[in-house]
Design a protein around this motif. Structure first.
Motif, short mmCIF file in Angstrom:
data_model
loop_
_atom_site.label_atom_id
_atom_site.label_comp_id
_atom_site.label_asym_id
_atom_site.label_seq_id
_atom_site.Cartn_x
_atom_site.Cartn_y
_atom_site.Cartn_z
N TRP A 670 0.83 -1.21 0.00
CA TRP A 670 0.00 0.00 0.00
C TRP A 670 0.86 1.26 0.00
O TRP A 670 0.59 2.23 -0.73
CB TRP A 670 -0.91 -0.02 1.22
CG TRP A 670 -1.88 1.12 1.30
CD1 TRP A 670 -1.73 2.28 1.99
CD2 TRP A 670 -3.17 1.21 0.67
NE1 TRP A 670 -2.84 3.08 1.84
CE2 TRP A 670 -3.73 2.45 1.04
CE3 TRP A 670 -3.89 0.34 -0.15
CZ2 TRP A 670 -4.99 2.84 0.61
CZ3 TRP A 670 -5.15 0.76 -0.58
CH2 TRP A 670 -5.69 1.99 -0.21
N ASP A 671 1.92 1.25 0.81
CA ASP A 671 2.77 2.43 0.93
C ASP A 671 3.72 2.58 -0.26
O ASP A 671 4.21 3.68 -0.53
CB ASP A 671 3.59 2.36 2.22
CG ASP A 671 2.72 2.47 3.47
OD1 ASP A 671 1.59 3.00 3.35
OD2 ASP A 671 3.14 2.01 4.55
N ALA A 672 3.98 1.48 -0.98
CA ALA A 672 4.96 1.53 -2.06
C ALA A 672 4.38 1.96 -3.39
O ALA A 672 5.07 2.58 -4.20
CB ALA A 672 5.64 0.17 -2.21
N ASN A 679 -6.40 0.30 -6.17
CA ASN A 679 -7.45 -0.72 -6.33
C ASN A 679 -6.85 -2.10 -6.59
O ASN A 679 -7.56 -3.11 -6.50
CB ASN A 679 -8.40 -0.35 -7.48
CG ASN A 679 -7.70 -0.26 -8.82
OD1 ASN A 679 -6.66 0.40 -8.93
ND2 ASN A 679 -8.25 -0.87 -9.85
N PHE A 680 -5.54 -2.17 -6.87
CA PHE A 680 -4.89 -3.46 -7.10
C PHE A 680 -4.17 -3.99 -5.86
O PHE A 680 -3.61 -5.09 -5.91
CB PHE A 680 -3.89 -3.35 -8.26
CG PHE A 680 -4.54 -3.17 -9.60
CD1 PHE A 680 -5.14 -4.25 -10.25
CD2 PHE A 680 -4.58 -1.93 -10.22
CE1 PHE A 680 -5.75 -4.09 -11.49
CE2 PHE A 680 -5.18 -1.77 -11.45
CZ PHE A 680 -5.77 -2.85 -12.08
N VAL A 681 -4.13 -3.23 -4.78
CA VAL A 681 -3.54 -3.70 -3.53
C VAL A 681 -4.52 -3.44 -2.39
O VAL A 681 -5.32 -2.50 -2.45
CB VAL A 681 -2.18 -3.01 -3.24
CG1 VAL A 681 -1.14 -3.44 -4.26
CG2 VAL A 681 -2.32 -1.50 -3.22
N ALA A 682 -4.46 -4.25 -1.34
CA ALA A 682 -5.42 -4.13 -0.25
C ALA A 682 -5.06 -2.97 0.68
O ALA A 682 -3.88 -2.64 0.86
CB ALA A 682 -5.47 -5.43 0.54
N SER A 688 -6.26 -7.60 4.51
CA SER A 688 -6.50 -8.31 3.26
C SER A 688 -7.04 -9.70 3.53
O SER A 688 -6.79 -10.28 4.59
CB SER A 688 -5.17 -8.41 2.49
OG SER A 688 -5.25 -9.38 1.47
N ARG A 689 -7.76 -10.24 2.56
CA ARG A 689 -8.20 -11.64 2.68
C ARG A 689 -7.02 -12.59 2.55
O ARG A 689 -7.07 -13.71 3.05
CB ARG A 689 -9.28 -11.91 1.65
CG ARG A 689 -10.53 -11.10 1.97
CD ARG A 689 -11.50 -10.93 0.83
NE ARG A 689 -12.40 -9.80 1.11
CZ ARG A 689 -13.39 -9.42 0.33
NH1 ARG A 689 -13.64 -10.08 -0.78
NH2 ARG A 689 -14.13 -8.39 0.65
N VAL A 751 -14.22 -14.53 -7.48
CA VAL A 751 -13.15 -13.77 -8.11
C VAL A 751 -13.20 -12.32 -7.64
O VAL A 751 -14.28 -11.75 -7.43
CB VAL A 751 -13.24 -13.87 -9.64
CG1 VAL A 751 -14.45 -13.10 -10.18
CG2 VAL A 751 -11.96 -13.38 -10.30
N TYR A 752 -12.05 -11.71 -7.46
CA TYR A 752 -11.96 -10.29 -7.10
C TYR A 752 -12.31 -9.46 -8.33
O TYR A 752 -11.92 -9.78 -9.45
CB TYR A 752 -10.55 -9.97 -6.60
CG TYR A 752 -10.33 -8.52 -6.26
CD1 TYR A 752 -11.16 -7.85 -5.37
CD2 TYR A 752 -9.27 -7.81 -6.82
CE1 TYR A 752 -10.96 -6.51 -5.06
CE2 TYR A 752 -9.04 -6.48 -6.51
CZ TYR A 752 -9.89 -5.83 -5.64
OH TYR A 752 -9.69 -4.51 -5.33
N GLU A 753 -13.05 -8.38 -8.13
CA GLU A 753 -13.62 -7.63 -9.25
C GLU A 753 -12.60 -6.99 -10.17
O GLU A 753 -12.89 -6.67 -11.33
CB GLU A 753 -14.57 -6.54 -8.73
CG GLU A 753 -13.90 -5.53 -7.83
CD GLU A 753 -14.87 -4.53 -7.22
OE1 GLU A 753 -14.41 -3.57 -6.59
OE2 GLU A 753 -16.09 -4.73 -7.38
N ASP A 754 -11.35 -6.77 -9.70
CA ASP A 754 -10.34 -6.11 -10.53
C ASP A 754 -9.24 -7.05 -11.03
O ASP A 754 -8.36 -6.61 -11.77
CB ASP A 754 -9.67 -4.97 -9.74
CG ASP A 754 -10.62 -3.81 -9.47
OD1 ASP A 754 -11.73 -3.83 -10.02
OD2 ASP A 754 -10.25 -2.90 -8.71
N GLU A 755 -9.24 -8.31 -10.58
CA GLU A 755 -8.13 -9.21 -10.90
C GLU A 755 -8.64 -10.61 -11.20
O GLU A 755 -9.21 -11.26 -10.32
CB GLU A 755 -7.13 -9.27 -9.74
CG GLU A 755 -6.49 -7.93 -9.40
CD GLU A 755 -5.69 -7.96 -8.11
OE1 GLU A 755 -4.88 -7.04 -7.91
OE2 GLU A 755 -5.88 -8.89 -7.29
#
Length: 782
Positions: A670-672, A679-682, A688-689, A751-755
């Motif tokens: 998240w910080d990086a 939206n691609f990282v929790a 995160s799950r 499935v995750y909505e973006d991946e």
């Protein structure tokens, strides 16, 4: 005394039309309730609607929010982009010049505007009438100032950019919508009135009707606030519309309010009163190049059709983020304006306009108000029983499930359509903003097929084999072209090359010659070509629609390369800070104890490529130790074993990229990464799950060869291609992607909505956020 009041009323009605006394019905509560529900169902940010009876607004409705985040309610002073309704203003101004005898409808436009010089091989010149009625034969978009062009070159340069471009059709023969044609009309107005188009319309229309909240520039708009438009895609991505000005002002540049357009309707209700002579107005609403009594067609600026057997005139509108409709029943002296802040929902907006008129006119005749149809979602189990291809000798459709919705696509091209349950048994009704009331409006399940009207399509046997690889020439063309706001997707489907126009129109291409493909007759670019330009290695670097060049978009995950991001801070700096941080505290109902188990010990067919234990990941840095292993909560792990057992029969194995992940790693991610990729990282504040041991990132590999199976995008590629419903790529890639998804969903994963590669197990809410390191897990007692 009564006679005196009647006489006074009659005199007022004649002398001051806006004071006419009318026996107006009570506005329909049913319409309001219907629209409130529809805005929620179809995720429309805002709608503004007015019904005008003669000179009086008899129904006003402003619903939703004017900002994309949904914090500021719409008001009557909220402005909207009106898109193609602009063409009515352009046509009216041109017809005023015809009335002034400055122009003739059959004048040769090339003589009127010398800068207008397309290549016309036909003996027939392009007339003013042909431009107004979209029968000029011009291509849809001009090379400059087109819908892909974010610059604002001005109407003169737009017209000059048409120089030497060949006509698509012979003038007067075919109705083909042309924004290039209306740019030419706008420039014609500038030449005759010797001032910019915006000032022409202001003096000729706005000032005469008192339209004080209308303009052609967001920067100079008199509206209180311009609503923020909403863009969306088939694959689930949503984003605000661009804030750039509309380049082609005379085709689609109008910014206005529904109250201002109600004033225009008031004029049209009285045959153009205040703007045109009645005879001129009547000529504009008569279908051109057709018999006088023909029931529909294209007038001079107006679309002409019928509603309940009565003439209906008007114009729809669409620009990025906005859809609108202006409709008038001149015989009834009733009109409606509908403005919305969502892109590409024309069929629904047109339906609302028609229903609003039907409801009002019925009530005016003392009939009950309309019952507005509402439909229910089809149960997922029922959708999955319907999934498959249906065909007869000439036509085929495919039915599939997406996010719990029943979707149908006609394989001759068009739009994906969402269906819901009808009140009738085994009947489904198309009910989304895009395809509402389109072809295949109602579909009935009959035996081993589906029926739509007279058309019966039989179910075809499903194949358990993947589609073949596409020809190499296709692979070099497949990709994305154009700007962020209007991407053209080129992809392979069923052995043919297709493209997606204006986000939604799916079109099969017809090969014309090397690297040149024709658009079919049933699409908005009918008669035009898509031409590719390749580099010396054979890969397409751009494409041309008409003479509009669209550059190929660079996708970092293409060609098998791992997607990389430019980190905001080095991982080496972030890691010690993350390890010192504490996971968020949470309360969990029915919390279960952690039972992380090592996946490799459960099934020898699991293959591992733990990317974060290497530099081969989006951070270009290892964040796991080399000894890291794959763990999941026991119920999720057992479900994954069952998925592998199902895939084994098709000689497929699961390639596992990342299951359990300590919380501190989520914080590093998240910080990086830049905020635009969040939206691609929790979000570490929520956990995160993956941290709970109930998520897994994976793909497929061939059990015989051990090779990873090529997917639509690379793993951890932060792009549109990562979306589970992304339409691009090849049939083979999408087949494997969808096969993996169905296998995982059959065992309780979502499935995750973006991946497309990320799956969450159904019980994840019952587990706490874990922060155990891989070293701690390796040393823990079994």
């Amino acid at each position: 005394m009564n006679r005196m009041w009647i006489a006074l009323g009659a005199w007022l009605a004649v002398a001051f039309p806006s004071f006419a006394w009318q026996n107006s019905p009570t506005p329909s509560d049913g319409l309001t309730a219907y629209l409130k529900e529809e805005l929620r169902d179809k995720k429309i940010p805002a709608i503004s609607l007015r019904i005008v009876d003669d000179q009086k607004v008899v129904f006003s409705l402003d619903l939703g929010h004017q900002d994309y985040l949904g914090t500021k309610p719409v008001t009557p002073l909220t402005g909207f982009r009106a898109g193609g309704i602009t063409k009515l203003l352009t046509a009216i101004c041109v017809m005023q010049l015809v009335e002034e005898k400055a122009l003739g409808l059959d004048d040769n436009v090339v003589r009127l505007v010398p800068e207008f010089s397309p290549a016309n091989i036909y003996k027939k010149p392009i007339s003013l009438r042909a431009l107004l009625a979209h029968r000029s034969g011009l291509l849809r978009e001009p090379p400059e100032g087109n819908i892909y062009d974010p610059t604002n070159p001005g109407l003169k340069k737009i017209v000059q950019s048409l120089e030497a471009l060949p006509l698509v059709y012979e003038p007067d023969i075919v109705v083909k919508h042309s924004n290039a044609g209306y740019a030419t009309l706008g420039y014609l107005l500038e030449k005759f009135d010797k001032k910019p188009y915006a000032e022409v319309v202001k003096s000729r229309i706005f000032d005469k009707l008192g339209m004080t909240h209308s303009s052609f520039s967001a920067a100079k708009s008199p509206v209180e606030t311009l609503a923020e438009g909403k863009m969306w895609t088939y694959f689930g991505k949503e984003f605000p519309s661009p804030k750039t000005e509309i380049s082609n002002t005379s085709a689609s540049g109008l910014i206005t309010t529904s109250d201002d357009l109600a004033k225009l309707i008031s004029s049209l209700n009285r045959k153009g009163e205040g703007l045109l002579k009645p005879a001129t107005f009547e000529s504009m609403i008569a279908p051109q190049y057709l018999p006088p009594d023909f029931p529909g067609g294209m007038g001079l600026g107006f679309f002409v059709s019928d509603l309940e057997g009565k003439k209906l005139i008007g114009h729809p509108g669409r620009v990025p983020g906005f859809t609108s409709n202006l409709s008038v029943m001149p015989g009834e002296k009733v009109g409606v304006i509908v403005l919305t802040s969502k892109d590409a929902i024309a069929n629904w907006v047109n339906h609302v306009a028609d229903e609003a008129l039907r409801d009002y006119i019925g009530r005016k005749k003392n009939l009950p108000g309309l019952t507005f149809e509402r439909f229910k979602q089809v149960p997922v189990e029922e959708i999955r029983r319907l999934e498959g291809k249906y065909a007869n000798r000439d036509t085929s459709v495919e039915i599939t499930e997406r996010e719990g919705r029943l979707m149908l696509f006609p394989n001759f091209g068009g739009f994906w359509q969402e269906y819901k349950l009808s009140d009738r048994p085994n009947e489904y009704v198309s009910d989304d903003g895009l395809s509402f009331n389109g072809r295949f409006r109602r579909v009935e399940r009959i035996g081993n097929g589906v029926q739509s009207g007279p058309l019966f399509l039989e179910r075809r046997p499903a194949s358990d084999r993947p589609p073949p690889e596409p020809p190499q020439e296709f692979r070099e063309l497949i990709g994305e072209y154009g700007p962020d706001t209007n991407i053209v997707h080129v992809f392979e489907k069923d052995g043919n090359l297709w493209c997606n126009l204006d986000w939604f129109e799916l079109v099969p291409l017809i090969k014309d010659s090397n690297d040149a493909y024709l658009f079919p007759d049933n699409c908005t670019l009918a008669g035009e070509k898509l031409i590719f330009l390749r580099n010396p290695l054979g890969k397409a670097i751009s494409c041309f629609i008409g003479n509009v060049r669209l550059s190929r978009r660079k996708l970092d995950g293409e060609d098998g390369k791992t997607f990389k991001v430019q980190v905001t801070r080095p991982v080496k700096e972030l890691e010690p800070l993350a390890k010192k941080s504490e996971p968020p505290k949470e309360s969990i109902e029915e919390k279960r104890p952690s039972e992380l188990v090592e996946l490799a010990k459960l099934d020898p067919l699991f293959k591992f490529d733990l990317r974060y234990a290497t530099k081969n990941n989006f951070l270009d840095t290892a964040v796991y130790p080399k000894e890291a292993k794959g763990y999941m909560q026991k119920p999720a792990a057992e479900a994954l074993v069952r998925v592998q057992a199902k895939l084994k029969s098709q000689n497929l194995g699961l390639m596992i990229f990342d299951p359990y992940r300590p919380w501190y790693v989520t914080k590093i991610f998240w910080d990086a990464v830049p905020e635009k990729f969040h939206n691609f990282v929790a979000d570490p504040s929520k956990g995160s799950r993956h941290n709970r041991g109930c998520a897994v990132d994976l793909g497929l590999y061939d059990l015989k060869t051990g090779k990873y199976i090529d997917a639509v995008s690379g793993y951890d590629e932060f792009s549109d291609r990562a979306y589970p419903n992304y339409i691009g790529g090849t049939s083979r890639q999408r087949w494997y992607r969808d096969l993996l998804r169905k296998a995982m969903e059959s065992e309780g994963f979502t499935v995750y909505e973006d991946e497309w590669w990320h799956f969450d197990y159904k019980d994840w809410k019952h587990y706490g956020i874990g922060n155990q390191t891989f070293e701690e897990l390796a040393n823990a007692k079994p």
